[in-house]
Scaffold this motif. Structure first.
Motif, mmCIF file in Angstrom:
data_model
loop_
_atom_site.group_PDB
_atom_site.id
_atom_site.type_symbol
_atom_site.label_atom_id
_atom_site.label_comp_id
_atom_site.label_asym_id
_atom_site.label_seq_id
_atom_site.Cartn_x
_atom_site.Cartn_y
_atom_site.Cartn_z
ATOM 1 N N ALA A 1 32.982 53.599 46.206
ATOM 2 C CA ALA A 1 33.065 52.141 46.072
ATOM 3 C C ALA A 1 33.635 51.732 44.728
ATOM 4 O O ALA A 1 34.261 50.677 44.599
ATOM 5 C CB ALA A 1 31.683 51.517 46.269
ATOM 6 N N TYR B 1 37.540 52.094 45.578
ATOM 7 C CA TYR B 1 38.142 51.330 46.675
ATOM 8 C C TYR B 1 37.728 49.859 46.669
ATOM 9 O O TYR B 1 38.221 49.069 47.476
ATOM 10 C CB TYR B 1 37.786 51.970 48.014
ATOM 11 N N GLN B 2 36.822 49.488 45.776
ATOM 12 C CA GLN B 2 36.415 48.098 45.609
ATOM 13 C C GLN B 2 36.309 47.802 44.119
ATOM 14 O O GLN B 2 36.365 48.703 43.290
ATOM 15 C CB GLN B 2 35.043 47.852 46.273
ATOM 16 N N GLU C 1 40.022 48.958 51.029
ATOM 17 C CA GLU C 1 38.727 48.785 51.686
ATOM 18 C C GLU C 1 38.677 49.503 53.028
ATOM 19 O O GLU C 1 37.639 50.048 53.429
ATOM 20 C CB GLU C 1 38.442 47.298 51.877
#
Length: 566
Positions: A223, A226-227, A253
């Motif tokens: 996370a 990717y975020q 995402e």
């Protein structure tokens, strides 16, 4: 140590099937190890030492493989990565698995995105800059492998790479030379030089931005990539530079690795486990092994690496590359006829056409069915688990684009698609409609991470970088070690020769061991053209003999190996 949330663990779930073949388990008495030691074979010394440390600390083959993967992103930035993707072949507790964490085309990608007004591919557009990059898969893929099979904590496994980036290392001469060569092609149109231009022999090279990124991934899992901050930095990078890129927050995402069924086959009493599509490597390797067995009559009295031998290998290889161009692509988008390509009668029929003395006319070698720089590392642990992992940015230093603020390079993997069917990519390999660009599709690859098992234990774990040369490199080293019974060092060191259908009747040699005048003259007499190139591959292999793993780094590069007592 921060806990990783349930939401963040979704990156480890993936899709698709796991390996179905059940191999004999290594039946060892309680407390007795399957092997006398564990071992790692990697692309450089820092990553080899880190992998060995993880094994010595009680980690298994997957723990070591994940630690090596993140370490190479620091110490081998020309190919090691968190901004690329790859394939991992595993055998865990006697069962084969395959993890596909290949990059995907961005959601706004299109089949004509690299063509000019005349319908021709714009030079360099698939290789340099933001538009060349696909959505990265490495972080999600390594996390998925660790989540399923790792023993040590995620933070413990990533800690050495964080320290390596923060404290730095002294770049070897080969690394600086490769940077200088890559800068000549990438530096003018990217921010590549601003990040790597400070490298100098004898001077410690640190990467604080990359250290911060790795530390965030260690604390929060994928996370963190990717975020949030890093994802925003990746997307912001798409709008800098000469040509705008396509990776979006939604692409990042949506990215997921995929567990696929490993390709498995029997060969000379070994269980061969290799990469399925979207790799072409496993199919090609199994076809090559099968065709060589089918034409054992031709190979029977042929000296290794003689003109006869090289000619026969080229005859096999040109048929494999004809099939590759026609049939292979992402199995989530096209129907790949795997069973038919590997059927015994098909392989026998393809082998039957091999000409014993002179090359078959290229125009007659058609697909037989009716109507790509990289790095590799191998790991075994003392319990007999094995990991063969190949991952890549594609070309040296990928697209040349460094994500500002995050400190890592992006890939130029979009070049592995067919930008235009019939037009060769940077490795001279042509593709067809099966490998055309589509949103979220994974490009075809030649990566061939392979494991050979016997009686439930690993016999050989190997793979290589080298684009299309990967297939022929792995094939030849495997033959050298297991078919011709060479010691591992001799098997790895032996000269390699490459042919891939096109350019027509061309044998590629390597400066590491150029063809002798006599060999060159004999091959030219048969109708071949001899072309020098950079060396064929950089094999990272582990061979197990008498339950003891043996490593022998490839002399062509700066590979390293370590054996860790159980």
């Amino acid at each position: 140590m921060s806990k990783i949330s349930r939401r963040q663990t979704l990156w480890g779930l993936g899709l698709g099937a796991t390996g179905a073949l059940i191999l004999p388990e290594a039946g060892t008495a309680k407390g007795r190890r399957a092997l006398k030691a564990g071992a790692v074979a990697t692309a450089d010394t820092p990553s080899a030492e880190i992998g060995a440390q993880i094994l010595a600390a009680g980690g298994n083959a997957v723990d070591a493989a994940v630690a090596i993967g993140f370490a190479l992103a620091v110490s081998y930035p020309e190919a090691g990565n968190i901004g690329g993707g790859g394939f991992m072949t595993l055998v865990m507790q006697g069962k084969p698995y395959f993890l596909d964490y290949r990059e995907t085309a961005p959601g706004k990608a299109s089949p004509t995105m690299y063509l000019d007004a005349q319908g021709e591919v714009r030079p360099g557009s698939t290789l340099v800059g933001n538009l060349a990059a696909g959505t990265p898969g490495t972080v999600a893929g390594l996390f998925a492998a660790h989540r399923r099979f790792g023993k040590l904590s995620w933070a413990r496994v990533l800690a050495p790479a964080v320290r390596l980036a923060r404290d730095g290392f002294v770049p070897p001469a080969q690394m600086i030379r490769i940077y200088q060569e890559a800068f000549a092609e990438l530096g003018r149109d990217t921010n590549f030089g601003a990040y790597f231009g400070a490298m100098a022999e004898g001077k410690t090279f640190t990467q604080p931005e990359l250290a911060d990124t790795l530390e965030a991934i260690a604390q929060r899992g994928p996370a963190a990539f990717y975020q949030g901050r890093v994802a925003t930095q990746i997307v912001a990078q798409m709008y800098r530079g000469k040509e705008k890129g396509l990776i979006s927050l939604a692409d990042l995402e949506a990215y997921r690795p995929v567990w696929r069924t490993a390709l498995t086959s029997k060969w000379r009493g070994y269980d061969v486990i290799s990469a399925p599509p979207p790799s072409s490597g496993g199919i090609a390797l199994l076809q090559l092994l099968g065709m060589k067995e089918a034409r054992a009559d031709l190979f029977a009295n042929v000296a290794h690496n003689s003109a006869d031998y090289i000619h026969l290998l080229a005859e096999l290889e040109k048929r494999v590359f004809a099939d590759r161009a026609a049939y292979l692509g992402d199995p989530d988008f096209v129907q790949v006829p795997v069973a038919r390509l590997l059927a015994e009668d098909y392989i026998q029929a393809r082998a039957k056409g091999v000409q014993p003395q002179f090359p078959s006319p290229t125009e007659q070698i058609r697909p037989g069915l009716e109507k790509p720089q990289t790095t590799h590392y191998s790991v075994v642990d003392a319990d007999g688990n094995a990991v063969s992992n190949t991952y890549t940015l594609n070309g040296w230093y990928g697209s040349g684009v460094v994500v500002e603020g995050a400190g890592f390079l992006l890939n130029n993997e979009m070049d592995d698609f067919s930008a235009k069917p019939g037009v060769a990519n940077q490795y001279g390999v042509v593709g067809g409609d099966a490998n055309a660009i589509q949103p979220f599709k994974r490009p075809l690859s030649s990566m061939t991470p392979t494991i050979l098992m016997q009686n439930g234990l690993p016999v050989m774990v190997l793979g290589s970088p080298g684009g299309s040369r990967i297939i022929t490199t792995v094939f030849q080293v495997l033959l050298n070690a297991l078919d011709y019974k060479m010691p591992l060092k001799a098997a790895v060191d032996a000269p390699r020769y490459h042919h891939q259908l096109l350019p027509e009747n061309t044998i590629f040699t390597e400066p590491y061991a150029p063809a002798s005048p006599e060999l060159r003259q004999e091959l030219e007499r048969r109708g071949y053209r001899i072309e020098a190139q950079n060396f064929n591959g950089d094999i990272a292999a582990i061979q197990v003999q008498g339950r003891l793993p043996i490593v022998s780094p490839d002399p062509r590069a700066r590979g390293a190996g370590r054996v860790t007592p159980s």
